[in-house]
Design an enzyme around this catalytic site. Structure first.
Site, PDB file in Angstrom:
ATOM      1  CG  ASP A  15      -1.950  -0.901   1.331  1.00 42.53           C
ATOM      2  OD1 ASP A  15      -1.989  -1.801   0.161  1.00 42.53           O
ATOM      3  OD2 ASP A  15      -2.604  -1.211   2.370  1.00 42.53           O
ATOM      4  N   GLY A  41      -3.075  -5.619   1.407  1.00 45.39           N
ATOM      5  CA  GLY A  41      -3.909  -6.762   0.863  1.00 45.39           C
ATOM      6  C   GLY A  41      -4.969  -7.157   1.483  1.00 45.39           C
ATOM      7  N   GLY A  43      -6.327 -10.206   1.693  1.00 46.82           N
ATOM      8  CA  GLY A  43      -5.863 -11.716   2.296  1.00 46.82           C
ATOM      9  C   GLY A  43      -4.740 -11.372   3.400  1.00 46.82           C
ATOM     10  CG  ASN A  45      -4.369  -5.993   5.423  1.00 47.37           C
ATOM     11  OD1 ASN A  45      -3.268  -5.665   5.337  1.00 47.37           O
ATOM     12  ND2 ASN A  45      -5.320  -5.034   4.676  1.00 47.37           N
ATOM     13  CD  GLU A 145      -8.457  -6.247  -3.297  1.00 42.48           C
ATOM     14  OE1 GLU A 145      -7.285  -6.329  -2.723  1.00 42.48           O
ATOM     15  OE2 GLU A 145      -8.829  -5.166  -2.918  1.00 42.48           O
ATOM     16  CG  ASN A 189     -18.222  -1.403   1.910  1.00 42.76           C
ATOM     17  OD1 ASN A 189     -19.192  -1.360   0.798  1.00 42.76           O
ATOM     18  ND2 ASN A 189     -17.188  -1.283   1.677  1.00 42.76           N
ATOM     19  N   GLY A 256     -12.362  -3.174   7.431  1.00 40.43           N
ATOM     20  CA  GLY A 256     -13.206  -4.558   6.875  1.00 40.43           C
ATOM     21  C   GLY A 256     -12.373  -5.637   6.851  1.00 40.43           C
ATOM     22  CG  ASP A 257      -8.829  -5.986   4.641  1.00 39.40           C
ATOM     23  OD1 ASP A 257     -10.008  -6.387   4.153  1.00 39.40           O
ATOM     24  OD2 ASP A 257      -8.040  -5.208   4.661  1.00 39.40           O
TER      25      ASP A 257
HETATM   26  O1  RIB Z   1      -8.960  -3.398   2.832  1.00 39.00           O
HETATM   27  C1  RIB Z   1      -7.687  -2.566   2.649  1.00 39.00           C
HETATM   28  C2  RIB Z   1      -6.861  -3.182   1.486  1.00 39.00           C
HETATM   29  O2  RIB Z   1      -7.440  -3.187   0.336  1.00 39.00           O
HETATM   30  C3  RIB Z   1      -5.596  -2.401   1.625  1.00 39.00           C
HETATM   31  O3  RIB Z   1      -4.647  -3.111   2.244  1.00 39.00           O
HETATM   32  C4  RIB Z   1      -5.382  -2.502  -0.109  1.00 39.00           C
HETATM   33  O4  RIB Z   1      -4.044  -3.307  -0.280  1.00 39.00           O
HETATM   34  C5  RIB Z   1      -6.526  -3.351  -0.585  1.00 39.00           C
HETATM   35  O5  RIB Z   1      -6.385  -4.639  -0.925  1.00 39.00           O
END
Ligand code: RIB
Length: 288
Positions: A15, A41, A43, A45, A145, A189, A256-257
């Site tokens: 990021d 990302g 996955g 996170n 993703e 969301n 969200g992650d």
């Molecule tokens: O949900 C946040 C993530 O979305 C970020 O870390 C970014 O890489 C995207 O995948």
């Protein structure tokens, strides 16, 4: 017996984040500040959070063969995420996300998925084997993703194996109708819930209506993340609104992650869905 684990199937990115007072206008160069380059990302996170919460996590993902891959994987390795199913793809670049965060903490992301989409059709078999080999009680968490064909195979295999499944439907445009019935917990969301159902989600009442539609399509439960509004859950067992503790939002990125990861960990630990969702709301609140 081997301990149950979180299987996280999804994106690994680096990021590149800046804070800015507003979104740029077309053609404008806007000054930003507080630049961050950080592993991200969805996955990645989720797997990272599971480890932070003390649970085993295996990441099913693809990165490139470039310097950014190491940037993305180092924090995961350091915290003990199992990277045995995270492969480097020759001649691909690692995924990157360009993120702007406004003073109110909301964010906009442009994703260049790169290696995240470089799965071969034959990789579906490998993912299925990963899931078949997972210890009983494990939980699969996926996002969109990565190629939806891989996610579909993973969800269906998990369903056959009796593993619980959590799907973050992001980007929502990638969700196939065939996926709904293989998802135990769908976590959109408001924007994603609207994209999926056509119902604008601006209130808890809207979220309940959208949740009913998702339930009819076959998910076990729809857990709508409402940010500062907490979460609205709709399942065959009933409807529930879980409020969030009010906080000053600094940065929504990854909330969200945190929700998906904490939900999965709580389910793995044997909590009922409403308790697990409460824990997920708390984790997302801390994340922002
Ligand atoms: O949900 C946040 C993530 O979305 C970020 O870390 C970014 O890489 C995207 O995948």
């Amino acid at each position: 017996m081997t301990q149950a684990q979180i299987l996280s199937l999804g994106s690994v990115n680096v990021d590149f984040q800046v804070r800015a007072d507003r979104w740029p206008e077309p053609g404008e160069t806007l000054l930003g500040q507080d630049f961050l380059m950080i592993g991200g990302g969805k996955g990645a996170n989720v797997a990272f959070l599971a480890r932070r919460l003390g649970v085993n996590a295996r990441l099913l993902a693809r990165v490139g063969e470039d310097a950014l891959a190491e940037e993305a994987l180092r924090p995961l390795r350091e915290i003990g995420v199992d990277l045995g199913a995270t492969k480097r793809v020759a001649q691909e670049r690692t995924g990157i996300a360009l993120i702007i965060v406004r003073p109110e903490g909301d964010k906009g992301i442009i994703l260049s998925a790169n290696a995240n989409t470089a799965w071969e059709p034959t990789d579906a078999e490998g993912v299925a084997t990963e899931i078949q080999d997972a210890p009983p009680g494990s939980v699969l968490v996926a996002d969109l993703e990565v190629p939806v064909s891989i996610v579909q195979r993973a969800l269906e295999t998990a369903r056959q194996q009796g593993l619980r499944t959590v799907l973050d439907p992001s980007p929502a445009g990638c969700l196939l109708p065939a996926l709904y019935s293989a998802v135990d917990y769908l976590t959109p969301n408001p924007t994603e819930a609207e994209q999926l159902t056509g119902i604008p989600v601006r209130s808890a009442a809207d979220a309940f209506r959208a949740g009913e539609v998702l339930l009819e399509r076959g998910v076990g439960a729809a857990l709508m993340k409402l940010g500062a509004g907490g979460c609205v859950g709709v399942s065959a067992g009933g409807r529930e609104r879980l409020p969030a503790v009010p906080v000053r939002v600094v940065d929504q990125t990854g909330a969200g992650d945190a929700f998906a990861g904490a939900l999965a960990v709580a389910l793995l630990e044997g909590q009922q869905v409403n308790e697990a969702a409460r824990f997920a709301v708390a984790a997302a609140t801390l994340a922002v």
